[in-house]
Scaffold this motif. Sequence first.
Motif, PDB file in Angstrom:
ATOM      1  N   ARG A   4     -64.409-102.684-129.448  1.00 45.37           N
ATOM      2  CA  ARG A   4     -63.424-101.207-130.616  1.00 45.37           C
ATOM      3  C   ARG A   4     -62.059-101.851-130.216  1.00 45.37           C
ATOM      4  NH1 ARG A   4     -66.944 -96.790-129.073  1.00 45.37           N
ATOM      5  NH2 ARG A   4     -67.393 -98.164-127.481  1.00 45.37           N
ATOM      6  N   LEU A   5     -61.267-101.728-131.254  1.00 52.10           N
ATOM      7  CA  LEU A   5     -59.495-100.886-130.470  1.00 52.10           C
ATOM      8  C   LEU A   5     -59.117-100.549-131.342  1.00 52.10           C
ATOM      9  CD1 LEU A   5     -57.303-103.176-129.240  1.00 52.10           C
ATOM     10  CD2 LEU A   5     -56.959-104.418-131.632  1.00 52.10           C
ATOM     11  N   ALA A   6     -57.964 -99.837-130.829  1.00 52.20           N
ATOM     12  CA  ALA A   6     -57.743 -98.695-130.775  1.00 52.20           C
ATOM     13  C   ALA A   6     -56.033 -98.686-130.598  1.00 52.20           C
ATOM     14  CB  ALA A   6     -57.805 -96.877-130.027  1.00 52.20           C
ATOM     15  N   LEU A   7     -55.080 -98.263-131.083  1.00 51.61           N
ATOM     16  CA  LEU A   7     -53.540 -98.452-131.049  1.00 51.61           C
ATOM     17  C   LEU A   7     -52.965 -96.750-131.429  1.00 51.61           C
ATOM     18  CD1 LEU A   7     -50.539 -99.860-131.619  1.00 51.61           C
ATOM     19  CD2 LEU A   7     -51.058 -99.685-133.939  1.00 51.61           C
ATOM     20  N   VAL A   8     -51.943 -96.399-129.802  1.00 48.71           N
ATOM     21  CA  VAL A   8     -51.828 -94.942-129.945  1.00 48.71           C
ATOM     22  C   VAL A   8     -50.244 -95.572-129.565  1.00 48.71           C
ATOM     23  CG1 VAL A   8     -51.155 -92.737-128.162  1.00 48.71           C
ATOM     24  CG2 VAL A   8     -54.123 -94.406-129.077  1.00 48.71           C
ATOM     25  N   THR A   9     -49.387 -94.937-129.850  1.00 53.35           N
ATOM     26  CA  THR A   9     -47.548 -94.661-129.852  1.00 53.35           C
ATOM     27  C   THR A   9     -47.313 -93.496-129.005  1.00 53.35           C
ATOM     28  OG1 THR A   9     -47.354 -93.730-131.977  1.00 53.35           O
ATOM     29  CG2 THR A   9     -47.393 -96.429-132.115  1.00 53.35           C
ATOM     30  N   GLY A  10     -46.754 -93.863-128.475  1.00 56.74           N
ATOM     31  CA  GLY A  10     -45.867 -92.798-127.519  1.00 56.74           C
ATOM     32  C   GLY A  10     -47.697 -92.530-127.084  1.00 56.74           C
ATOM     33  N   ALA A  11     -47.719 -93.476-126.061  1.00 56.74           N
ATOM     34  CA  ALA A  11     -48.986 -94.102-125.173  1.00 56.74           C
ATOM     35  C   ALA A  11     -48.029 -93.591-123.351  1.00 56.74           C
ATOM     36  CB  ALA A  11     -49.404 -94.544-125.322  1.00 56.74           C
ATOM     37  N   SER A  12     -46.357 -93.588-123.376  1.00 56.88           N
ATOM     38  CA  SER A  12     -46.508 -93.464-122.472  1.00 56.88           C
ATOM     39  C   SER A  12     -46.258 -91.971-120.768  1.00 56.88           C
ATOM     40  CB  SER A  12     -45.131 -94.228-121.691  1.00 56.88           C
ATOM     41  OG  SER A  12     -44.165 -92.831-122.281  1.00 56.88           O
ATOM     42  N   SER A  13     -46.651 -90.549-122.423  1.00 57.41           N
ATOM     43  CA  SER A  13     -46.476 -89.562-121.506  1.00 57.41           C
ATOM     44  C   SER A  13     -47.030 -88.708-122.197  1.00 57.41           C
ATOM     45  CB  SER A  13     -45.037 -88.739-121.335  1.00 57.41           C
ATOM     46  OG  SER A  13     -44.470 -88.865-122.035  1.00 57.41           O
ATOM     47  N   GLU A  67     -41.512-103.197-136.418  1.00 56.60           N
ATOM     48  CA  GLU A  67     -42.494-104.437-136.913  1.00 56.60           C
ATOM     49  C   GLU A  67     -42.898-105.310-135.334  1.00 56.60           C
ATOM     50  OE1 GLU A  67     -40.525-107.944-139.289  1.00 56.60           O
ATOM     51  OE2 GLU A  67     -40.359-105.764-140.281  1.00 56.60           O
ATOM     52  N   GLU A  68     -42.399-105.407-134.031  1.00 55.83           N
ATOM     53  CA  GLU A  68     -42.385-105.986-132.783  1.00 55.83           C
ATOM     54  C   GLU A  68     -44.287-105.670-132.810  1.00 55.83           C
ATOM     55  OE1 GLU A  68     -39.003-105.533-130.142  1.00 55.83           O
ATOM     56  OE2 GLU A  68     -40.895-105.919-128.206  1.00 55.83           O
ATOM     57  N   LEU A  69     -43.868-104.437-132.818  1.00 51.73           N
ATOM     58  CA  LEU A  69     -45.184-103.007-132.186  1.00 51.73           C
ATOM     59  C   LEU A  69     -46.942-104.432-133.191  1.00 51.73           C
ATOM     60  CD1 LEU A  69     -47.174-102.287-131.327  1.00 51.73           C
ATOM     61  CD2 LEU A  69     -46.357 -99.814-132.148  1.00 51.73           C
ATOM     62  N   TRP A  70     -46.786-104.228-134.332  1.00 53.03           N
ATOM     63  CA  TRP A  70     -47.289-105.038-135.291  1.00 53.03           C
ATOM     64  C   TRP A  70     -47.758-105.943-134.781  1.00 53.03           C
ATOM     65  CZ3 TRP A  70     -50.975-102.738-137.199  1.00 53.03           C
ATOM     66  CH2 TRP A  70     -51.889-102.865-137.963  1.00 53.03           C
ATOM     67  N   ASN A  71     -46.874-106.689-135.379  1.00 60.81           N
ATOM     68  CA  ASN A  71     -46.972-108.668-134.721  1.00 60.81           C
ATOM     69  C   ASN A  71     -47.985-108.447-133.384  1.00 60.81           C
ATOM     70  OD1 ASN A  71     -45.547-109.172-136.344  1.00 60.81           O
ATOM     71  ND2 ASN A  71     -43.383-109.349-135.714  1.00 60.81           N
ATOM     72  N   ALA A  72     -47.213-107.587-132.505  1.00 58.59           N
ATOM     73  CA  ALA A  72     -48.633-108.039-131.072  1.00 58.59           C
ATOM     74  C   ALA A  72     -49.716-107.109-131.515  1.00 58.59           C
ATOM     75  CB  ALA A  72     -47.938-107.080-130.628  1.00 58.59           C
ATOM     76  N   VAL A  73     -49.985-106.515-132.604  1.00 55.30           N
ATOM     77  CA  VAL A  73     -51.375-106.400-132.557  1.00 55.30           C
ATOM     78  C   VAL A  73     -52.102-107.266-133.480  1.00 55.30           C
ATOM     79  CG1 VAL A  73     -53.067-104.661-134.212  1.00 55.30           C
ATOM     80  CG2 VAL A  73     -51.047-103.481-133.080  1.00 55.30           C
ATOM     81  N   GLU A  74     -51.289-107.781-134.184  1.00 56.17           N
ATOM     82  CA  GLU A  74     -51.933-108.968-135.243  1.00 56.17           C
ATOM     83  C   GLU A  74     -51.663-109.946-134.358  1.00 56.17           C
ATOM     84  OE1 GLU A  74     -51.205-108.614-140.042  1.00 56.17           O
ATOM     85  OE2 GLU A  74     -49.087-109.381-138.862  1.00 56.17           O
ATOM     86  N   THR A  75     -51.259-110.245-133.137  1.00 51.97           N
ATOM     87  CA  THR A  75     -51.279-111.294-132.794  1.00 51.97           C
ATOM     88  C   THR A  75     -53.023-111.438-132.064  1.00 51.97           C
ATOM     89  OG1 THR A  75     -48.923-111.953-132.349  1.00 51.97           O
ATOM     90  CG2 THR A  75     -50.344-112.662-130.345  1.00 51.97           C
ATOM     91  N   LEU A  76     -53.991-110.011-131.702  1.00 49.45           N
ATOM     92  CA  LEU A  76     -54.701-109.927-130.762  1.00 49.45           C
ATOM     93  C   LEU A  76     -55.975-110.711-131.581  1.00 49.45           C
ATOM     94  CD1 LEU A  76     -54.408-106.729-129.395  1.00 49.45           C
ATOM     95  CD2 LEU A  76     -53.911-108.811-128.433  1.00 49.45           C
TER      96      LEU A  76
END
Length: 263
Positions: A4-13, A67-76
């Motif tokens: 299972r895979l999850a994406l979280v933005t603003g995850a540094s704090s 777009e950079e973030l989404w490319n990283a997700v898709e690359t997985l």
Amino acid sequence: MSDRLALVTGASSGIGYWLARELGSRGYDLVVCSAGERLENAKSDFASLGVQVKDVTADLSTRDGVEELWNAVETLGRPLDVACLNAGIGVGGLFWETDLEQELEMVELNCVGTVQLAKYVIQHMRPLGAGKVLFTASIAGEMVAPREAVYAATKAFVLSFAHSVRYELRDTGITVTALQPGPTDTDFFHRAGMDNTEVGAKGKKESQPQDVAKQGIDALFAGDDHVYAASGKTKMEGMLANAIPGSVKGAMHEKMARPKDEK
Ligand SMILES: NC(=O)c1ccc[n+]([C@@H]2O[C@H](COP(=O)([O-])OP(=O)(O)OC[C@H]3O[C@@H](n4cnc5c(N)ncnc54)[C@H](OP(=O)(O)O)[C@@H]3O)[C@@H](O)[C@H]2O)c1
């Protein structure tokens, strides 16, 4: 590797950090994103939960960053099961005095970047016929919010957007949940220039980000449309939001958001 895979933005704090921890502790591999260097330390914390973590440093107030973030997700090359669109900032102060550029950057992050990323996420989940999406809105999205006028409007936008997309997706296997925190002990008020206000101090007492995140993830997995989090006071204010006249909500918020040294 988890299945299972999850994406979280603003995850540094703050709330996003705890959303990612909550999902990691439930066995989700993670893609985590923020704009600054703090993400590296957060990544180590998440990896210590025994899940795989991909960190992406990107400015989500720009088209290229999203777009950079989404490319990283898709690359997985993996299906994304959960997405928490949480990154956001505030700007405090009277509208005729606040800095326009700061406010426009906030609109770019809180609204434009959220729509852009949601488009990619939901177009990805749609053919899978499954997925869970959490939008971090705010109780402020239902308030009259003097001294946070543009911020509250961005959160009203996110809330309306989440509710409408949820309805569109009702028969698709994809659920959408709006997380509506009240004042929470994070860097938010400091960054918004609101240290010297009652709400800036109140956030430190009223709700802790781990409680907000836990309630958000519980609501997400229950498929709820929204959750007011986390304190009893926030839940009460949320439930009464539509019953209280605008003038009373405005006066309540003005008291909290006015600098303490201003009469
Ligand atoms: N705290 C509250 O009282 C409260 C109440 C209601 C709703 N909320 C909402 O909760 C969400 C999280 O806020 P928080 O309270 O947890 O504040 P926070 O601790 O300041 O966290 C904000 C997060 O967003 C990231 N971020 C900021 N600008 C970004 C950008 N341009 N691109 C990518 N990431 C960016 C930050 O990362 P870096 O700084 O490391 O880049 C950080 O990870 C926001 O949407 C906020 O509106 C907060």
